[in-house]
Design a protein around this motif. Structure first.
Motif, PDB file in Angstrom:
ATOM      1  N   GLU A  56     -15.116   6.893   4.115  1.00 33.54           N
ATOM      2  CA  GLU A  56     -16.111   5.856   4.375  1.00 33.54           C
ATOM      3  C   GLU A  56     -15.483   4.473   4.504  1.00 33.54           C
ATOM      4  N   GLN A  57     -15.571   3.899   5.696  1.00 29.01           N
ATOM      5  CA  GLN A  57     -15.235   2.492   5.936  1.00 29.01           C
ATOM      6  C   GLN A  57     -13.860   2.096   5.389  1.00 29.01           C
ATOM      7  N   LEU A  58     -12.860   2.920   5.682  1.00 27.14           N
ATOM      8  CA  LEU A  58     -11.515   2.598   5.198  1.00 27.14           C
ATOM      9  C   LEU A  58     -10.963   1.394   5.946  1.00 27.14           C
ATOM     10  N   ARG A  59     -10.299   0.526   5.191  1.00 29.05           N
ATOM     11  CA  ARG A  59      -9.623  -0.623   5.801  1.00 29.05           C
ATOM     12  C   ARG A  59      -8.295  -0.793   5.090  1.00 29.05           C
ATOM     13  N   LYS A  60      -7.254  -1.092   5.858  1.00 32.17           N
ATOM     14  CA  LYS A  60      -5.942  -1.325   5.248  1.00 32.17           C
ATOM     15  C   LYS A  60      -5.386  -2.642   5.758  1.00 32.17           C
ATOM     16  N   MET A  61      -5.082  -3.539   4.835  1.00 32.56           N
ATOM     17  CA  MET A  61      -4.479  -4.821   5.179  1.00 32.56           C
ATOM     18  C   MET A  61      -3.072  -4.850   4.596  1.00 32.56           C
ATOM     19  N   TYR A  62      -2.145  -5.422   5.364  1.00 33.50           N
ATOM     20  CA  TYR A  62      -0.816  -5.675   4.808  1.00 33.50           C
ATOM     21  C   TYR A  62      -0.604  -7.180   4.775  1.00 33.50           C
TER      22      TYR A  62
END
Lengths: 279, 284
Positions: free
Chosen positions: B8-14
């Motif tokens: 559900e609604q995965l987000r990955k920020m670096y």
């Protein structure tokens, strides 16, 4: 092909050895001038003065000494006259004990440093400052606190063999492949099992290299340490025979030190082969 | 039937360079997997598909969003989710059998040595490695190593399997053979699988549903393609199926042209689900 290469190398080795012994023999034949002296006076002088013999022993002199020592390696005629086997035994015992104590400290701390970036950074300045200190420089402090010269030399051995083992263990543990650790994580492996079954075998070759370097350094340092503290040991033997001006004994002792160092190194090399793995 | 896996609604920020601000790899990634379903995730390198798989595995953490497997939120790695790693990740100092046994021992710590060995052997036999059990990974070919990896993942009998480009490093012939084996094993065990690949043919052969990812940064799932080729697909006959080439062209067109179109806007759009109709494709 390899066996023939080995065979040819052996021939070259033997030829070099014979050439070396030959040159040594010729160089120490003795060319000194013999002064005329009365028989009473001649008795007081050495062979150098009376027969023009070289002061530096030749291969035959050393060979004779070698035979003498090999025949009676373990005699004990009091503090300044012990068989070379006994002296060597003292040195090996000191190196063994000091080295063992260093292993007890270096391996666990190396694990800690390798596993924890925090501990790594926190201990780094101490290690960087302590590491370059010559092990013999610790001797006065050791003698003052421990008040026993033999134990002090064990301490000096400990401190000199500590650093390569510590740093190699930390490096080996710290550079275990991420994917192997991920495997352990996905299999929910307990921390102890992970340390023993994944990190330790993965880091073992690096740890063993550190242990091998440490043993080499310990064997270098024990000779110097025993020259300082005196009493027993192969280092003391060298110094004692220098005081006796028996260079044949000194040369023979050098040979024994070299051989022993080689055996220790070979031992660690074969241990290293046991834990090596190919990726 | 309620889906087995919810993403559900995965987000990955670096955290990026200071001037550019944080880098968003993907955003708004949502999909579900039914029990026993084989799902492939396809996309160009850098779209974060491996990261998504690692998040489902519990090896990596998403910046936001969540993953629910079998009604439990994923908070870390678990024996319930077997992983086949991209670079096989075998422990090189252990033989093939001991590598599998290491996993078996982790799953069932109370088993006797003999039980563990027998169980490991069963799975090595399954991937046709009988006779090579005592070899170290360095003595095995690339294909055999990956087979050990597959045996290790199946041996712990996980609730679902995660495969991260497992055949990426193999030559085409070996890859085909192992694909067939994997297909058979999955059909026999009714395993739920999420697999990452960039090989279109592999996806058509193996997957029931194919998730297409747009290019990063801010990648997302742009299309969901149902594989209408009936189950029981084999490598020998699949290319004779009339639906095969239209589907293949559809996927390739996506990778070559359409994957770029979604750039910088993927998160906001709902992915288009294509119950792939060959007739529709032919009309285009």
């Amino acid at each position: 092909m390899t066996s023939s290469l080995r065979f040819r190398a052996a021939i070259v080795s033997i030829a070099l050895f014979l050439a070396f012994v030959g040159i040594w023999h010729i160089a120490t034949r003795g060319t000194g001038t013999v002064a005329a002296m009365t028989p009473e006076y001649a008795k007081l002088m050495g062979l150098t003065a009376t027969q023009g013999k070289s002061a530096m022993p030749g291969p035959l002199d050393v060979g004779a000494k070698l035979w003498e020592h090999l025949r009676r390696p373990f005699y004990d005629n009091g503090p300044n006259d012990k068989g070379l086997g006994i002296q060597l035994g003292y040195s090996i015992a000191r190196v063994g004990l000091g080295y063992f104590l260093a292993v007890l400290v270096a391996i666990p701390f190396g694990f800690l440093i390798g596993m924890s970036p925090l501990i790594n950074r926190a201990l780094d300045p101490f290690i960087q400052i302590l590491k370059p200190i010559s092990p013999l420089a610790w001797m006065p402090l050791a003698l003052y606190t421990i008040k026993d010269s033999s134990v002090s030399s064990v301490f000096v051995i400990s401190i000199c063999s500590l650093w390569p083992m510590l740093l190699n263990t930390a490096h080996g543990v710290g550079s275990v492949k991420r994917e192997w650790l991920d495997v352990a994580r996905t299999l929910e492996v307990s921390p102890v099992r992970k340390a023993l079954h994944v990190v330790l075998p993965a880091a073992a070759p690096t740890i063993l290299t550190g242990m091998r370097i440490s043993m080499g350094i310990a064997w270098l340092v024990i000779v110097a340490a025993e020259m300082l503290v005196g009493g027993t040991g192969i280092g003391y033997f060298v110094w004692n025979e220098w005081n006796n001006l028996s260079l044949a004994n000194v040369i023979f002792a050098l040979l024994v030190i070299g051989l022993m160092g080689m055996l220790l190194d070979l031992g660690f090399a074969s241990l290293g082969k046991l834990v090596a793995y190919q990726e | 039937m309620k889906p087995f896996v919810f993403v559900e609604q995965l987000r990955k920020m670096y955290p990026g360079a200071r001037a550019e601000g944080p880098l968003c790899v993907f955003d708004g990634v949502s999909f579900t997997i039914d029990k026993g379903e084989f799902v492939c995730l396809i996309g160009h390198s850098g779209c974060g598909k491996s990261t998504i798989l690692n998040i489902v595995a519990g090896l990596d953490a998403a910046t936001s969003g969540r993953v629910i497997v079998d009604a439990t939120e994923v908070r870390g790695p678990s024996l319930d989710r077997g992983v086949v790693f991209q670079g096989h990740a075998l422990l090189p100092w252990l033989s093939a059998r001991k590598n599998v046994a290491f996993a078996v021992r982790s799953r069932w710590p109370r088993w006797t040595e003999e039980q563990v060995a027998r169980h490991a052997q069963k799975y090595l036999d399954m991937v046709h490695l009988t006779g090579s059990e005592q070899k170290k990974p360095a003595e095995l070919s690339g294909g055999m190593k990956q087979r050990v990896g597959i045996a290790r993942a199946f041996a712990i009998q996980p609730k679902m399997l995660l495969l991260d480009e497992p055949f990426g490093a193999l030559d085409a012939l070996t890859r085909g053979v192992i694909q067939d084996e994997l297909l058979q094993i999955c059909a026999a065990t009714r395993q739920t699988v999420l697999m990452i690949t960039h090989d279109v043919d592999e996806a058509i052969l193996l997957a029931d549903r194919i998730l297409l990812m747009s290019n990063g940064p801010r990648a997302g799932i742009a299309e969901v393609v149902e594989n209408l080729l009936p189950r029981g697909r084999t490598r020998q006959t699949i290319h004779r199926d009339p639906h095969y080439y239209p589907l293949r062209n559809h996927l390739l067109d996506f990778l070559v042209t359409r994957s770029k179109r979604y750039r910088n806007g993927a998160g906001s759009e709902a992915p288009r689900t294509t119950a792939h109709e060959p007739a529709q494709e032919a009309a285009q």
